[in-house]
Scaffold this active site. Structure first.
Site, mmCIF file in Angstrom:
data_model
loop_
_atom_site.group_PDB
_atom_site.id
_atom_site.type_symbol
_atom_site.label_atom_id
_atom_site.label_comp_id
_atom_site.label_asym_id
_atom_site.label_seq_id
_atom_site.Cartn_x
_atom_site.Cartn_y
_atom_site.Cartn_z
ATOM 1 N N GLU A 79 0.860 -1.184 0.000
ATOM 2 C CA GLU A 79 0.000 0.000 0.000
ATOM 3 C C GLU A 79 0.896 1.234 0.000
ATOM 4 O OE1 GLU A 79 -2.329 3.281 1.973
ATOM 5 O OE2 GLU A 79 -0.392 2.462 2.456
ATOM 6 N N CYS A 111 -4.627 -3.662 2.479
ATOM 7 C CA CYS A 111 -3.968 -4.787 3.166
ATOM 8 C C CYS A 111 -4.250 -6.123 2.493
ATOM 9 C CB CYS A 111 -4.409 -4.845 4.623
ATOM 10 S SG CYS A 111 -4.265 -3.260 5.437
ATOM 11 N N HIS A 233 -5.859 -11.076 9.284
ATOM 12 C CA HIS A 233 -5.203 -9.774 9.107
ATOM 13 C C HIS A 233 -5.252 -9.086 10.472
ATOM 14 C CE1 HIS A 233 -4.096 -5.823 8.047
ATOM 15 N NE2 HIS A 233 -5.305 -5.325 8.260
HETATM 16 N N1 CAA Z 1 -8.418 -0.020 29.546
HETATM 17 C C1 CAA Z 1 -8.872 -1.062 28.814
HETATM 18 N N2 CAA Z 1 -9.549 -0.891 27.628
HETATM 19 C C2 CAA Z 1 -9.751 0.372 27.202
HETATM 20 C C3 CAA Z 1 -9.310 1.486 27.938
HETATM 21 C C4 CAA Z 1 -8.605 1.262 29.169
HETATM 22 N N3 CAA Z 1 -8.139 2.255 29.909
HETATM 23 N N4 CAA Z 1 -9.642 2.598 27.245
HETATM 24 C C5 CAA Z 1 -10.294 2.200 26.132
HETATM 25 N N5 CAA Z 1 -10.358 0.857 26.100
HETATM 26 C C6 CAA Z 1 -10.940 -0.003 25.059
HETATM 27 C C7 CAA Z 1 -12.275 0.505 24.547
HETATM 28 O O1 CAA Z 1 -13.333 0.087 25.387
HETATM 29 C C8 CAA Z 1 -12.304 -0.140 23.168
HETATM 30 O O2 CAA Z 1 -12.687 -1.471 23.289
HETATM 31 P P1 CAA Z 1 -13.751 -2.108 22.253
HETATM 32 O O3 CAA Z 1 -13.147 -1.952 20.885
HETATM 33 O O4 CAA Z 1 -13.851 -3.521 22.676
HETATM 34 O O5 CAA Z 1 -15.001 -1.306 22.407
HETATM 35 C C9 CAA Z 1 -10.837 -0.115 22.746
HETATM 36 O O6 CAA Z 1 -10.072 0.084 23.939
HETATM 37 C C10 CAA Z 1 -10.493 1.007 21.794
HETATM 38 O O7 CAA Z 1 -10.926 2.201 22.356
HETATM 39 P P2 CAA Z 1 -11.630 3.306 21.469
HETATM 40 O O8 CAA Z 1 -12.697 2.675 20.626
HETATM 41 O O9 CAA Z 1 -12.005 4.443 22.321
HETATM 42 O O10 CAA Z 1 -10.363 3.683 20.555
HETATM 43 P P3 CAA Z 1 -10.175 4.722 19.411
HETATM 44 O O11 CAA Z 1 -11.333 5.626 19.256
HETATM 45 O O12 CAA Z 1 -8.885 5.370 19.688
HETATM 46 O O13 CAA Z 1 -10.079 3.869 18.086
HETATM 47 C C11 CAA Z 1 -9.681 2.360 16.375
HETATM 48 C C12 CAA Z 1 -9.886 2.510 17.885
HETATM 49 C C13 CAA Z 1 -10.883 2.961 15.674
HETATM 50 C C14 CAA Z 1 -9.595 0.912 16.022
HETATM 51 C C15 CAA Z 1 -8.388 3.090 15.981
HETATM 52 O O14 CAA Z 1 -7.285 2.422 16.534
HETATM 53 C C16 CAA Z 1 -8.173 3.233 14.484
HETATM 54 O O15 CAA Z 1 -8.727 4.123 13.857
HETATM 55 N N6 CAA Z 1 -7.308 2.362 13.908
HETATM 56 C C17 CAA Z 1 -6.965 2.416 12.487
HETATM 57 C C18 CAA Z 1 -7.976 1.708 11.626
HETATM 58 C C19 CAA Z 1 -7.952 0.218 11.814
HETATM 59 O O16 CAA Z 1 -6.958 -0.377 12.166
HETATM 60 N N7 CAA Z 1 -9.094 -0.429 11.535
HETATM 61 C C20 CAA Z 1 -9.182 -1.870 11.639
HETATM 62 C C21 CAA Z 1 -10.114 -2.476 10.605
HETATM 63 S S1 CAA Z 1 -9.598 -1.938 8.965
HETATM 64 C C22 CAA Z 1 -8.253 -2.926 8.603
HETATM 65 O O17 CAA Z 1 -8.025 -3.912 9.244
HETATM 66 C C23 CAA Z 1 -7.344 -2.480 7.502
HETATM 67 C C24 CAA Z 1 -6.127 -1.867 8.112
HETATM 68 O O18 CAA Z 1 -5.128 -2.534 8.332
HETATM 69 C C25 CAA Z 1 -6.162 -0.439 8.431
#
Ligand code: CAA
Length: 387
Positions: A79, A111, A233
């Site tokens: 990518e 990916c 993945h």
């Molecule tokens: N202790 C334990 N757990 C905690 C916590 C704490 N103190 N604080 C937060 N968490 C948990 C939340 O409850 C949440 O759990 P769930 O997913 O089970 O609900 C988890 O941590 C993540 O917290 P948030 O949802 O608040 O996190 P975020 O808003 O920062 O975003 C994300 C998470 C959207 C995945 C972000 O990491 C992101 O945008 N990542 C990039 C995109 C990605 O990887 N997508 C994956 C699918 S797409 C794909 O696979 C292709 C690729 O490679 C990109």
């Protein structure tokens, strides 16, 4: 005829940023990363590391074991390619000094492209068993600073030699796939960093898994119980956990916590400390399974679920070959990971912003410890160095 992965080796960069340092900098509870998304460290590429140098580092140990002139094609999945026209694989071909009697092409779909290249390679070898195809999946995952994706960066490359009578795993014919035109993660041509609708992307990932699984079962007649090990993945390891929960639910299988861990944890060990490597990530997971499962896997079935945002997904399987353990390069994988140097958040940011490959002429300071590095750009032409 059995066709599949004869040799596999992965590489990552010489530096990492710990998510503990990241959490401290951002004033976030570190458990959000350690537990919430299941990540501990991100491999960070210095400015003189790109997908070509990572790919060369991944491929070289494979080429040392074979007649490198026997490679008939390089299928390079990425990518984060380095040129809009010239394939990253041709830079690699030059750097590794391969035979001119070799075809080279770049594969792209986020990916998913690594799985696409592997499947294309198996098709080529089935059509002509004389083919020896070098499949590369290499990526540097980069998001904007202070976005949700920043904690899920990383980098890595996996090189796989695809041949007949493979020594590691025979990829089985028959797979399930799913394509849907969605905007969950994308990178317009002018951007160095990906844009992502993070939460939506996780939903589309799981929806695609269900669709690809359904297609896979219709095509092959296989069930969940026919598979002993599951590779997904892994953008972050919690995603793979959610994927496995989803698959077990769809397949109406009840797993004890011990069974669940046994089926998922060994394939996550490396990704948890390397981070996302987009097209390579599924195969870093496979290397992790091979290196970290303390059982012999001969004759067992491994499944692979590839997900590329945008989106294309595929579910397929392979059968582990007896004696596979004799050709693994686990020591090299572990050494690379262990020898990485930690960065402070400020040092990471300096690397992050220093990459300036849009300029006409630049000589990169030496950070990459080799054996291959991007030395500079002269008259808009990239040039590499072997150390
Ligand atoms: N202790 C334990 N757990 C905690 C916590 C704490 N103190 N604080 C937060 N968490 C948990 C939340 O409850 C949440 O759990 P769930 O997913 O089970 O609900 C988890 O941590 C993540 O917290 P948030 O949802 O608040 O996190 P975020 O808003 O920062 O975003 C994300 C998470 C959207 C995945 C972000 O990491 C992101 O945008 N990542 C990039 C995109 C990605 O990887 N997508 C994956 C699918 S797409 C794909 O696979 C292709 C690729 O490679 C990109």
């Amino acid at each position: 005829m059995n066709v599949g992965i004869d040799l596999i080796h992965f590489s990552t960069s010489d530096y990492y940023l710990g998510l503990d340092a990241f959490a401290e900098e951002k004033n976030i509870d570190v458990d959000k990363f350690y537990i919430g998304i299941g990540q501990e460290k991100m491999s960070i590429a210095p400015p003189d590391e790109d997908v070509v140098s990572l790919a060369a580092k991944a491929a070289a140990p494979i080429l040392e074991q074979i007649d490198k002139n026997s490679i008939t094609a390089i299928l390079f999945a990425t990518e984060s390619g380095v040129d809009q026209s010239k394939s990253a694989g041709v830079f690699l071909h030059g750097l590794l000094n391969l035979s001119s009697r070799c075809r080279v092409i770049e594969f792209k779909h986020a990916c998913y492209s690594g799985a696409a290249a592997l499947q294309m390679a198996t098709t080529m070898v089935r059509a002509n068993p004389k083919e020896k195809v070098l499949v590369i999946a290499a990526d540097i995952a980069k998001y904007d600073v202070d976005t949700s994706g920043e904690a899920t960066q990383g980098c890595g490359a996996v090189a796989m030699l695809v041949t007949e009578s493979p020594r590691i795993i025979a990829i089985e014919p028959g797979s399930g796939y799913h394509t849907e035109d969605v905007m969950d993660f994308w990178r317009p041509n002018q951007r160095k960093t990906a844009l992502v609708d993070g939460k939506y992307s996780t939903k589309v990932y799981l929806h695609s898994l269900k669709q690809a699984w359904q297609h896979f079962t219709e095509e092959t007649g296989r069930t969940f119980d026919d598979i002993q090990h599951f590779c997904y993945h892994i953008p972050f390891t919690k995603m793979a956990e959610k994927a496995h929960q989803t698959l077990a639910k769809v397949a109406k299988v009840k797993l004890s916590p011990q069974e669940f861990k046994a089926q998922t944890l060994p394939s996550q060990v490396y990704n948890r400390i390397v981070g996302n490597s987009y097209s390579a990530s599924l195969f870093v997971g496979f290397c992790s399974l091979l290196d970290n499962l303390n059982e012999n896997m001969a004759n067992r079935r491994v499944s692979f679920f590839s997900y590329g945002s945008g989106c294309v997904a595929e579910f397929f399987t392979g059968l582990m070959q007896p004696g596979y353990e004799k050709v693994l390069m686990s020591a090299s994988h572990r050494k690379q990971i262990e020898q990485r140097q930690p960065l402070t958040y400020a040092e990471y940011l300096a690397f992050y912003h220093e990459v300036d490959d849009e300029v006409e002429n630049i000589e990169f300071e030496r950070h990459n410890k080799g054996p291959y590095r991007l030395a500079g750009i002269k008259d808009h032409k990239r040039y590499y160095q072997t150390l």
